[in-house]
Design an enzyme around this catalytic site. Structure first.
Site, PDB file in Angstrom:
ATOM      1  N   PRO A  35       0.860  -1.441  -0.137  1.00  0.00           N
ATOM      2  CA  PRO A  35       0.007   0.047  -0.032  1.00  0.00           C
ATOM      3  C   PRO A  35       0.800   1.416  -0.014  1.00  0.00           C
ATOM      4  O   PRO A  35       1.921   1.210   0.527  1.00  0.00           O
ATOM      5  CB  PRO A  35      -0.685  -0.339   1.152  1.00  0.00           C
ATOM      6  CG  PRO A  35       0.140  -1.088   2.137  1.00  0.00           C
ATOM      7  CD  PRO A  35       0.642  -2.008   1.250  1.00  0.00           C
ATOM      8  N   ASN A  36       0.304   2.114  -0.826  1.00  0.00           N
ATOM      9  CA  ASN A  36       0.996   3.687  -0.861  1.00  0.00           C
ATOM     10  C   ASN A  36       2.341   3.764  -1.822  1.00  0.00           C
ATOM     11  O   ASN A  36       2.732   4.736  -2.009  1.00  0.00           O
ATOM     12  CB  ASN A  36       1.279   4.372   0.609  1.00  0.00           C
ATOM     13  CG  ASN A  36      -0.187   4.379   1.415  1.00  0.00           C
ATOM     14  OD1 ASN A  36      -1.146   5.105   0.965  1.00  0.00           O
ATOM     15  ND2 ASN A  36      -0.245   3.610   2.424  1.00  0.00           N
ATOM     16  N   ARG A  88       5.176  13.015  -5.055  1.00  0.00           N
ATOM     17  CA  ARG A  88       4.727  14.091  -4.251  1.00  0.00           C
ATOM     18  C   ARG A  88       5.909  14.677  -3.820  1.00  0.00           C
ATOM     19  O   ARG A  88       7.002  13.919  -3.715  1.00  0.00           O
ATOM     20  CB  ARG A  88       4.059  13.739  -3.250  1.00  0.00           C
ATOM     21  CG  ARG A  88       4.428  12.559  -2.318  1.00  0.00           C
ATOM     22  CD  ARG A  88       3.532  12.287  -1.090  1.00  0.00           C
ATOM     23  NE  ARG A  88       4.021  10.885  -0.444  1.00  0.00           N
ATOM     24  CZ  ARG A  88       4.478  11.118   0.673  1.00  0.00           C
ATOM     25  NH1 ARG A  88       4.799  12.232   1.299  1.00  0.00           N
ATOM     26  NH2 ARG A  88       5.255  10.119   1.105  1.00  0.00           N
ATOM     27  N   TYR A 143      11.525  13.988  -1.423  1.00  0.00           N
ATOM     28  CA  TYR A 143      11.677  12.752  -1.327  1.00  0.00           C
ATOM     29  C   TYR A 143      12.493  12.006  -2.905  1.00  0.00           C
ATOM     30  O   TYR A 143      12.602  10.875  -2.969  1.00  0.00           O
ATOM     31  CB  TYR A 143      10.279  11.949  -1.262  1.00  0.00           C
ATOM     32  CG  TYR A 143       9.778  12.255  -0.099  1.00  0.00           C
ATOM     33  CD1 TYR A 143      10.057  11.513   1.310  1.00  0.00           C
ATOM     34  CD2 TYR A 143       8.434  13.129  -0.091  1.00  0.00           C
ATOM     35  CE1 TYR A 143       9.408  11.659   2.386  1.00  0.00           C
ATOM     36  CE2 TYR A 143       8.163  13.455   1.308  1.00  0.00           C
ATOM     37  CZ  TYR A 143       8.620  12.810   2.679  1.00  0.00           C
ATOM     38  OH  TYR A 143       7.830  12.968   3.601  1.00  0.00           O
ATOM     39  N   ALA A 153       2.821  -0.876   4.619  1.00  0.00           N
ATOM     40  CA  ALA A 153       2.043  -0.570   5.827  1.00  0.00           C
ATOM     41  C   ALA A 153       1.610  -2.084   6.564  1.00  0.00           C
ATOM     42  O   ALA A 153       1.479  -2.181   7.797  1.00  0.00           O
ATOM     43  CB  ALA A 153       0.869   0.191   6.108  1.00  0.00           C
ATOM     44  N   ARG A 170      12.537   4.208  13.124  1.00  0.00           N
ATOM     45  CA  ARG A 170      11.282   5.004  13.137  1.00  0.00           C
ATOM     46  C   ARG A 170      10.350   4.844  14.357  1.00  0.00           C
ATOM     47  O   ARG A 170      10.653   4.312  15.176  1.00  0.00           O
ATOM     48  CB  ARG A 170      10.308   4.710  11.903  1.00  0.00           C
ATOM     49  CG  ARG A 170      11.461   5.221  10.487  1.00  0.00           C
ATOM     50  CD  ARG A 170      10.776   4.824   9.282  1.00  0.00           C
ATOM     51  NE  ARG A 170       9.538   5.816   8.980  1.00  0.00           N
ATOM     52  CZ  ARG A 170       8.518   5.631   8.112  1.00  0.00           C
ATOM     53  NH1 ARG A 170       8.646   4.738   7.262  1.00  0.00           N
ATOM     54  NH2 ARG A 170       7.383   6.319   8.120  1.00  0.00           N
TER      55      ARG A 170
END
Lengths: 149, 149, 149, 149, 149, 149, 149, 149, 149, 149, 149, 149
Positions: free
Chosen positions: J10-11, J18, J23, J77, J107
């Site tokens: 996902p993502n 973006r 990034y 995720a 993180r």
């Protein structure tokens, strides 16, 4: 002239009044007098306040804003439970030295937690009444450092 | 004459050698010199030792027994992991002041835990290099108090 | 002839040197002599080593591979923190008896955790210096059992 | 003559009766006979009792008060759950050696917890049936030490 | 004449004022009157105080030192959060009986924790208003016991 | 020319020396030779160091400052316990690639925790000796990226 | 006539038999006699039972159904571990007053947990043998309240 | 006419007085004026109160019973520590909307816990001063719904 | 002929004897009769036993070894606390089906934990008395599968 | 020819779309093209798939069985929450290399937990897009090793 | 014209279709119509989407980037488990208002945890269908504030 | 005629397709056929559905409302992570029997947690494919019981 608030929390008004053969005979009045005298000797204007009421301590911190240059705070038992005191310190943006008469890290586990620490510049504990003198020296040095920047 | 060991642990040898524009230019040598000078001024014989080796710090604490009157210990990262240092202090029965340059209670959670605290007389943290001077004063006062009993 | 390493960790070098009226006057040298004597009496070649350095203990375990038949290990404070000692024992594949002078399970909670236990054949604790003799007997019996298979 | 109770808890009555090719053929009767024989050889009067009932073990500990000089207790699974056995030992004030056939610290996490440990003088585990002999030696030595004080 | 302080904390002033068909119609005034009457009948001088302010409760405990012989304390919600009340009780060294109208151990988990318990002689909970009478009897008996020593 | 330190921690000196039929016959010397060879082929100057001593590893990281461009660190068991190594890496401000022979995240829970990770640029684990070659490629690419900025 | 069962659990049979200079000389028989006498004086038929066996206590609770009007239960160590006693009380639907001689909330953490509390009407602890008298009064008052509804 | 109490807790009196370039210049007086104006426009009688004292907030909630129809409560730091406020709300049985200026669920973990939530009808957080207007609308709608039942 | 033991633990003897309008009028005797009848119909010899004593249940499991082919066990409250029952099942190496009348996973958290599960072949819960019939079918099928291997 | 599936969760479809100034401008298409090219250069047939749907990723892993020789999986995720992906990998018995663009161990704490790790051969994280190339090399080497056994 | 996406997650399609006498007869269609109407009245273009599929919700958030100005998200049960939704919101950098029909902080503990909160501007919960109107107002105000900066 | 949905979750489509010598050769089609056949024999209309998509399973549960009389749900890995499935079951108010092929309580700790259990009537696990037959019997009996009320 640099002005310092020495702020004491719950139960510290009883210092020296019970079992002087065990805890010594130093009272809160003695400590406050010693702080004032040490302030006089080192160019600090020291004023003192004690309360057993959490809200009264929050009020005192608010009142120090713009009036005092820093605070020495022995929050007593509220150290471990008061998010309100933590937020009050963060709000007034005054340098705070956290102080404890005993070495709280060597006592019960719930006394290891401090809500004051994350918003204080440093902590002194375990040196009894002499800790207040050390705290005044530490705070004065901190303020000198900021002035000289 | 009262004799004090100032003992520094891992990574403290790098003080002042990196990013002086950020961390200041005070080196460990500067701190040790300031400790010695403050000792001279206040009637303390100060000697200093630093090591990155946990075992070497244990050895140094052992060696202080019967030779020094007290220890100022900045155990650095070993503060949070070393049961061996804790046991060494308990074994030699010397008064130890725990010291940290930064306010460890305002940093990561794993730095809130101290194995030194339960065997130290007190803790001073957050006042940078000046903390060593405060610690010497605190230890001297503690030793005076014991002598006068 | 069966050969055993008696390995002692941090702070055990101080045994018997402090407060003999409290802890007894048995020193590490006394214990090592008793181990050697008991080894002589029961057909075991016993050699001894002590260090306050975690790395030196790891080295000693490595060096025992192919030279000793088993190890009696009092890892002291490293018992509770050293994954490195745990891995060292697993690497050399020698039978290890874990030993403690005091009953660690009756002391502070952090002393209940042992990184040695999962790679040891068994544990003896709480019997003071006599525990080393029991450990030698236990290890000898263990080695006899393996030989007879 | 020194008198020792060897007390075994739940499921230990099944020892040696299942899969002897795996667990060995030593039965509880064998162990009890070995204990008695070792007692005879070392001047100890040894008596034995086993029960699967927690209350019966509590009763046996009570009955030992004033009759036995010490207890060797393999509480089996009750080690990890029985506050009642812990309190019983504390009540009778007899020295207890905690014993386990396997190395409980190398097994499931819930077996690392012992309610017996805080009221025992020491623990021996991981040495199989031979552990009982070690425990008798440990207890005899402990009683000798107390007598000689 | 033995003098007892009955001290009630936050929200207890509302007793009996809401939903009398559910909680009964007993008010705090009724309870205090019953305490006084029971005191008269059993030779105790009973005085009562209630506050919703943690600091005011701390003050009341301080003021009882040297004036009262013991305290019956229903600290209400502060039972579960107030280290300051705990410290206040420890400071004045008066015997305290902890009281709760409901059985706090059968309610939400956060009500199982009591900061009062470690400094109280005992706890009575779950018996409603009658608990105050039981607490007076318990405290009187405790004081008699001490006197007779 | 870009210079890389390949640093190995406790017990890695034993690689390939035990049970080669199980773990393979690759020794630490083989790995270090392969690293040097791969470095030669890809324009990297590779030097290697191993120690079982935590303090010696800290010293090696300090010594790399200003001399090496990056570090490949297999801290072995110290990965999970050493705040001192973490602080050492943070102090020297060199890019570090964390490496493990096995997939530590698929092993015991205490091996999932890494004090190295928060100060490393990335982690490679589970690929055996080949992981060192991947780590050299990853670090070279990282350094190229920084150079090109 | 109202009938009450006073039920005592493991180790309480030893009361008063050890160290009378420390714990006092009150035996369980004394307590049971005092309960009966207090019952006679206040119109309660009191019968007593003690066992070290969890199952025997469960049986006794079952047997009280339809025969007794309420139970005073000092479950001793089973308080902290017995779901079976908890379920037994829930099954017979008799009012139970939980009683402890000592203030369990001021002792070790594992004694703060009570499986009896969620199915009891209230708890009395910390008042020694006198607690049984308080419990009888509390239970009588509770039964009177129910009758008058 | 429907009457609403807007109740603000510790440190909210300082709103808008510090760093207006960062936090905006909206003061508590501005918020209270906006609430009153919005109340006028939507048929609500709004009154406001702020205190830094936990006990004073409890008193204010008590005083609202029978006088106000609902409460908008921003308990500030007491949200996370005050069981007394929770109990006070439960006692007066008024609908309470919990409000926070910031999104407390996106801040430190100890701010995720709310003792107000279990006794509130809903929560609004993260919308700054505008949240008070949303809360008034939410509470009015809630009261309308109840009236129409 | 296949022989099955249906074993029921504490408090299950009370089934159907209290509040039949709520819990139904099925007694343990009814369940045991249904099990026997279903066994007759499906070629199983079923015998039943119930006890409130943990030790008696351990004994019954021991006695089943070599006599029964499998066990259906409703351990009641001991499910959640008894390591001894867990060890007993592991010792006798008979297939055990764990059974509960209610859906224990939908009740209090401490009832989600089962010491029986790790040594059972499967679990059936939530289907009331009918669960015993399902368990007999499940166990018969399991034994058939093993026979046919 | 060896065939590899590069599977992204996902993502990851948003990569490079973006804030390219922050990034970087590398898109998922760029990464997939680089993987294919590197595959061509090193003798691997690489195919790629991305989905935001957990079930679609499970389907893709199922579909790879018997068609691909291994999988490179960046589960995004779902790494931290999906037991279903974990089970899917275990079911198809293909070697999986776990990959993350960032160093997940540096993180938030909830990103340290990986359900993929226990069923993967190894993990590479922190090296951005270059990590995919390293993962292809690692997987090819792993497959070569298996072939040569 | 400002454009808002109202996004509803799993099970919300069933609103109003079951037990209307309990939960009210408001359906998701009613809510979406009310949102659109309120949008029309306040100058917002509102579009709505609901799915039971986590991946479909991630897709919808991605698709909103560059098309919508903000999102009102009732993620239903995925609130508590979906790191993927959290990352999706962080990726598209649109302001999100978190919404729940019920007061999730007053329900089961696992519903107190929100993965949406750390990436949302604020949260509204407990006000039923009216909460969507409040959320639209809150989001509009937030967007106005940003525009005016 | 009673209608039952047999619903299977992620990875169950792979049953019997891998390692038949280990896991048996029973496929999901076999299980579904057996369910249908057993339904025919016992007067149940059985329909089956499997998906790897959480959202598709939620949809299927929604669709069963008003169409089926009950559900047998093997949610596979989603059992342990899906609050959405839990809420879906609660929404449709159909009786659900939770089923697992293996004894999940004897596997990894994270498989002990079930979000299905609190909304299911009961659980059957550990009996392989035969569990489906037991579940059909359990559900039929449950529905009969409800009908006869």
């Amino acid at each position: 002239m640099t002005s310092i608030l020495v702020l004491n929390g719950p139960n510290l008004n009883l210092l020296g009044q019970r079992q002087p053969e065990v805890y010594g005979s130093t009272t809160l009045a003695d400590i406050e007098a010693a702080c004032t005298a040490h302030g006089d000797a080192s160019g600090l204007s020291v004023s003192c306040f004690q309360s057993n009421h959490e809200g009264a301590l929050v009020d005192a911190i608010h009142a120090a804003k713009g009036v005092r240059d820093g605070i020495i705070l022995n929050a007593g038992a509220y150290t471990h439970t008061s998010v309100a005191l933590m937020d009050a310190i963060a709000s007034v943006e005054l340098p705070v030295v956290e102080l404890h008469l005993s070495n709280i890290h060597a006592r019960e586990a719930f006394r290891h937690k401090s809500y004051i620490a994350p918003v204080a510049i440093g902590q002194i504990c375990g040196f009894g009444a002499h800790g207040y003198i050390l705290a005044l020296d530490a705070l004065r040095q901190h303020l000198l450092g900021r002035t000289s920047e």
